[in-house]
Design a protein around this motif. Structure first.
Motif, PDB file in Angstrom:
ATOM      1  N   ILE A   1       0.844  -1.195   0.000  1.00  0.00           N
ATOM      2  CA  ILE A   1       0.000   0.000   0.000  1.00  0.00           C
ATOM      3  C   ILE A   1       0.885   1.253   0.000  1.00  0.00           C
TER       4      ILE A   1
ATOM      5  N   SER B   1      -4.938  -1.860   6.779  1.00  0.00           N
ATOM      6  CA  SER B   1      -6.185  -2.333   7.381  1.00  0.00           C
ATOM      7  C   SER B   1      -6.287  -3.795   6.959  1.00  0.00           C
ATOM      8  N   PHE B   2      -7.349  -4.470   7.367  1.00  0.00           N
ATOM      9  CA  PHE B   2      -7.476  -5.887   7.001  1.00  0.00           C
ATOM     10  C   PHE B   2      -7.423  -6.054   5.476  1.00  0.00           C
ATOM     11  N   PHE B   3      -8.270  -5.327   4.774  1.00  0.00           N
ATOM     12  CA  PHE B   3      -8.351  -5.552   3.323  1.00  0.00           C
ATOM     13  C   PHE B   3      -7.110  -5.037   2.597  1.00  0.00           C
ATOM     14  N   ARG B   4      -6.486  -3.998   3.135  1.00  0.00           N
ATOM     15  CA  ARG B   4      -5.237  -3.530   2.524  1.00  0.00           C
ATOM     16  C   ARG B   4      -4.150  -4.599   2.689  1.00  0.00           C
TER      17      ARG B   4
ATOM     18  N   ALA C   1      -4.795  -7.762   2.960  1.00  0.00           N
ATOM     19  CA  ALA C   1      -5.173  -8.846   2.038  1.00  0.00           C
ATOM     20  C   ALA C   1      -4.740  -8.493   0.615  1.00  0.00           C
ATOM     21  N   TYR C   2      -4.862  -7.223   0.255  1.00  0.00           N
ATOM     22  CA  TYR C   2      -4.407  -6.803  -1.071  1.00  0.00           C
ATOM     23  C   TYR C   2      -2.889  -7.026  -1.216  1.00  0.00           C
TER      24      TYR C   2
ATOM     25  N   ALA D   1      -2.283 -10.567  -1.939  1.00  0.00           N
ATOM     26  CA  ALA D   1      -2.640 -10.899  -3.325  1.00  0.00           C
ATOM     27  C   ALA D   1      -1.595 -10.348  -4.291  1.00  0.00           C
TER      28      ALA D   1
ATOM     29  N   GLN E   1      -9.305  -6.239  13.484  1.00  0.00           N
ATOM     30  CA  GLN E   1      -8.836  -6.477  12.110  1.00  0.00           C
ATOM     31  C   GLN E   1      -7.412  -7.045  12.095  1.00  0.00           C
TER      32      GLN E   1
ATOM     33  N   GLU F   1      -7.652 -10.714  12.942  1.00  0.00           N
ATOM     34  CA  GLU F   1      -8.185 -11.467  11.808  1.00  0.00           C
ATOM     35  C   GLU F   1      -7.176 -11.532  10.658  1.00  0.00           C
TER      36      GLU F   1
ATOM     37  N   PHE G   1      -5.846 -14.826   8.856  1.00  0.00           N
ATOM     38  CA  PHE G   1      -5.998 -14.924   7.406  1.00  0.00           C
ATOM     39  C   PHE G   1      -4.642 -15.146   6.736  1.00  0.00           C
TER      40      PHE G   1
END
Lengths: 425, 292
Positions: A302, A344-347, A349-350, A353, A405, A408, A412
């Motif tokens: 990020i 953050s959690f989704f960042r 996760a990005y 990926a 987060q 988690e 994850f």
């Protein structure tokens, strides 16, 4: 050990099977002094941090009967060391206990205040300081007040002396390998060509230390490399340099040394590189140097987070470098940190990926430790960062990344990286 | 998160699940046809062996061996786990290179699991298979070398068993659980609550869990566990017009087709979410997956 020798114990808790290079340097530097080498017996004790038992170490201490003990402290080992120090003080209260290393250095006064078992805290680089402490304790030379680079207990007070300048000429520190202080062993031999880091990453203690780099001479590095290359029992070894490809001149010089000495195809493993600076020519150097695997960032993919933590990141150059190295058969390990402020959690996760899409050999996840002396530690409030004040200083949350987060994200990322890293060779 | 290319083993199965999506009978492919499927893959790096029950195929071990020789780096077996009760057979699979297992389960008790599979004793065999997977991952030279995911089919008959099932599954060596909504014949809002509770139990026990087939509007507070956000899929189902106002509009795939016609009023646009600021990266994730 001659019966009239003074006895010093240097203790570290490491990853199983590893020797402490830092303690090797401290012992080698101390033994350079003839008065010390004649009259002092220094032993290094390496315990496994995972399995090493504090009471096992305590038993050894009671048998060895040291007159001075030094501990090399990291965030992962500090709790064990404090537990050990408390017990040692109960049994042999007269033995001075000295703590140093990255966990203690920036906050040595605090450690002394909170832990009555500790006598001296070393602010920074330990070689010269520890030699002076040996002279003070065993030859009665000087005063603790005059030893730069320490804090110490004087009655009920903690006295903080001025900091000490680091050793300018690193060749003043004898090689622990060339002097026989450490024995090179397969897979766990660590060399160093310079100290310091050109980068200022907010999470890394190296960045908070001295500005500027200090180098061992190439002749010295060459002698160490030759020693390792001549050892038929060693198949792979490492460099602990913060950035192996520091600049093209340095990389070329190291490559020449390694290439010339490596007649036996030994592997240089998990060196740290600055990926964005890697091009075809660099990869060629790495291959010539015998590099089998490298470890690199990006810690997060990020850009805003990278900016907040003061880290340079160019996604395109980074991706290109990972592919270039992978295509030439170099195993690339990519590191990601869970819990950085800005993420953050989704960042997170990005980031996973993004990295998996580059197909590195391995993805290595870790949780943010907010280490003393780092920018994140010093400016935690600015980042809305909360963390455990006790080691290993796990992050508890930030202004963008609440604890739920983070927890988690750890679960994850542990699951997905396990699945990813099960790749067949 | 990892994208797998699929190799279908047809529809032959030793369970007769009421919810089976491949109810239509397909012929079991011969080895040369399976080989052809592998040869035709775009990358051949990550393989998912699925369809019917791959472990019934007599050439499964040979095919795994072939895939590995052809450069497959990860071979995932989607299975009901019953044949893994045979420890020797499982050992062969692992030795040949199958290290990632996704085991399908419908409950912690025969009353729930066997009721879906329509085969008495199937749960018992599946659990013995899971036990063997745990045994292999703890010993035999493969310590930590096995990944076991549970694919838990959520149906109208096992909602009450979700939390007990997770608690029960904790005694096995598993790495993750996915709750997958099977069928559209039960209210999604009630099911979502049960799934969210089950995922909380998994999280408390340090096991990663996800769910499929539940849009963000019915899973408030559990958005981080939504498979469709983490492993974005290309397709999109019918959605009510009100969904256009939802902060997840660009990323939500909507309810599965079998549900859409029955209860679109169950779905309410989410007007604010702590995750809306992450939308840019959710979309970027989708684009990464789409390219793979």
């Amino acid at each position: 050990m001659p019966s009239n020798s003074s006895r010093i114990l240097l203790i570290s808790f490491n990853v199983a099977g590893h020797d402490s290079l830092a303690l090797g340097y401290i012992k080698a530097y101390a033994l350079k002094e003839p008065t010390v080498s004649r009259r002092t017996f220094i032993e290094i004790l390496n315990f496994s941090n995972e399995e090493g038992d504090v009471r096992q170490a305590l038993y050894y201490i009671t048998e060895f009967k040291p007159q001075l003990i030094g501990f090399s402290c990291y965030c992962w080992s500090m709790q064990k060391i404090l537990e050990l120090a408390r017990s040692v003080k109960q049994i042999i209260p007269e033995v001075p206990l000295v703590v140093g290393g990255p966990e203690v250095g920036p906050v040595s006064d605090k450690y002394l205040e909170q832990n009555p078992a500790l006598d001296v805290g070393v602010h920074d680089e330990g070689e010269a300081v520890f030699l002076e402490l040996i002279k003070y304790y065993f030859a009665g030379k000087g005063k603790l007040e005059n030893i730069a680079g320490i804090s110490f207990r004087k009655g009920k007070k903690i006295v903080r002396n001025e900091d000490r300048s680091p050793i300018k000429d690193l060749d003043e520190i004898p090689s622990p390998y060339l002097t026989g202080v450490l024995t090179p062993r397969d897979g766990v031999t660590y060399l160093q060509s310079f100290r310091g880091c050109p980068f200022r990453c907010g999470f890394c203690y190296e960045a908070g230390r001295h500005k500027g780099l200090r180098f061992f001479s190439y002749e010295r590095v060459q002698a160490e490399v030759e020693l390792i290359m001549a050892d038929s029992g060693i198949r792979s070894f490492h460099f602990v340099d913060s950035v192996f490809n520091l600049n093209s001149k340095h990389l070329k010089k190291l490559t020449d040394i390694l290439c010339t000495a490596n007649r036996d195809n030994k592997q240089l493993r998990t060196i740290e590189v600055f990926a964005e600076k890697i091009d075809e020519k660099t990869v060629e150097y790495l291959i010539q140097a015998g590099v089998q695997s490298i470890e690199t960032g990006p810690q997060t993919a990020i850009p805003e987070t990278q900016q907040r933590i003061g880290r340079y990141f160019d996604p395109e150059k980074f991706s290109r470098a990972v592919r270039l190295m992978g295509d030439r058969g170099i195993e690339v390990w990519c590191d990601l940190i869970v819990g950085l402020p800005g993420d953050s959690f989704f960042r997170c996760a990005y980031s996973v990926a993004f990295i998996m899409n580059l197909r590195p050999a391995r993805v290595v996840m870790s949780i943010l430790h907010v280490l003393p002396g780092t920018q994140l530690f010093e400016q935690a409030e600015k980042f809305g960062l909360s963390f455990d004040s006790q080691p290993p200083h796990y992050v508890v949350g930030s202004d963008t990344f609440p604890f739920k987060q983070i927890y988690e994200a750890v679960l994850f990322s542990s699951a997905v990286t396990k699945e990813y890293n099960l790749a067949l060779s | 998160m990892l994208v797998y290319e699929k190799v279908s083993f047809g529809s032959e199965c030793n369970n007769r699940c009421m919810t089976c999506p491949s109810a239509r009978q397909q012929e079991t492919p011969r080895l040369n046809e399976l080989v052809a499927q592998i040869d035709a893959l775009k990358n051949g790096e990550n393989l998912e062996l699925f369809g019917g029950e791959p472990t019934l195929h007599e050439d499964l071990v040979s095919l795994i061996s072939y895939a590995r020789k052809r450069g497959a780096r990860r071979i995932k077996l989607v299975t009901n786990g019953r044949r893994l009760a045979d420890a020797d057979f499982l050992f062969h699979l692992v030795e040949e290179g199958c290290r990632i297992f996704e085991v399908k389960i419908y409950g912690s008790r025969p009353e729930t699991h066997d009721a879906v599979t329509c085969v008495r004793g199937s749960l018992d065999e599946t659990l013995r298979g899971l036990q063997n997977l745990g045994g292999i991952s703890d010993s035999g030279g493969h310590e930590g070398d096995i990944y076991v995911g549970i694919r838990f089919g959520v149906t109208n008959t096992n909602l009450e068993d979700l939390v007990p099932a997770v608690a029960f599954l904790m005694s096995f060596s598993i790495d993750a659980i996915s709750f997958v909504r099977m069928g559209g014949d039960f209210p999604i809002v009630q099911a979502a609550r049960m799934v969210a509770n089950a995922m909380k139990v998994a999280t408390l026990n340090r096991i990663w869990s996800m769910c499929e087939g539940f849009p963000p509007c019915v899973m408030k507070g559990s958005e981080t566990h939504l498979s469709e956000l983490l492993q974005p899929v290309a397709f999109e189902n019918d959605k009510p017009k009100s969904c256009l106002r939802c902060v997840f509009a660009k990323i939500c795939t909507g309810p599965h087709g079998d549900y859409a016609g029955k209860g679109l009023r169950d779905f309410k646009a989410v007007s604010a979410s702590p995750y809306s600021k992450d939308m840019e990266y959710l979309l970027k994730m989708r684009s990464i997956h789409a390219k793979q």
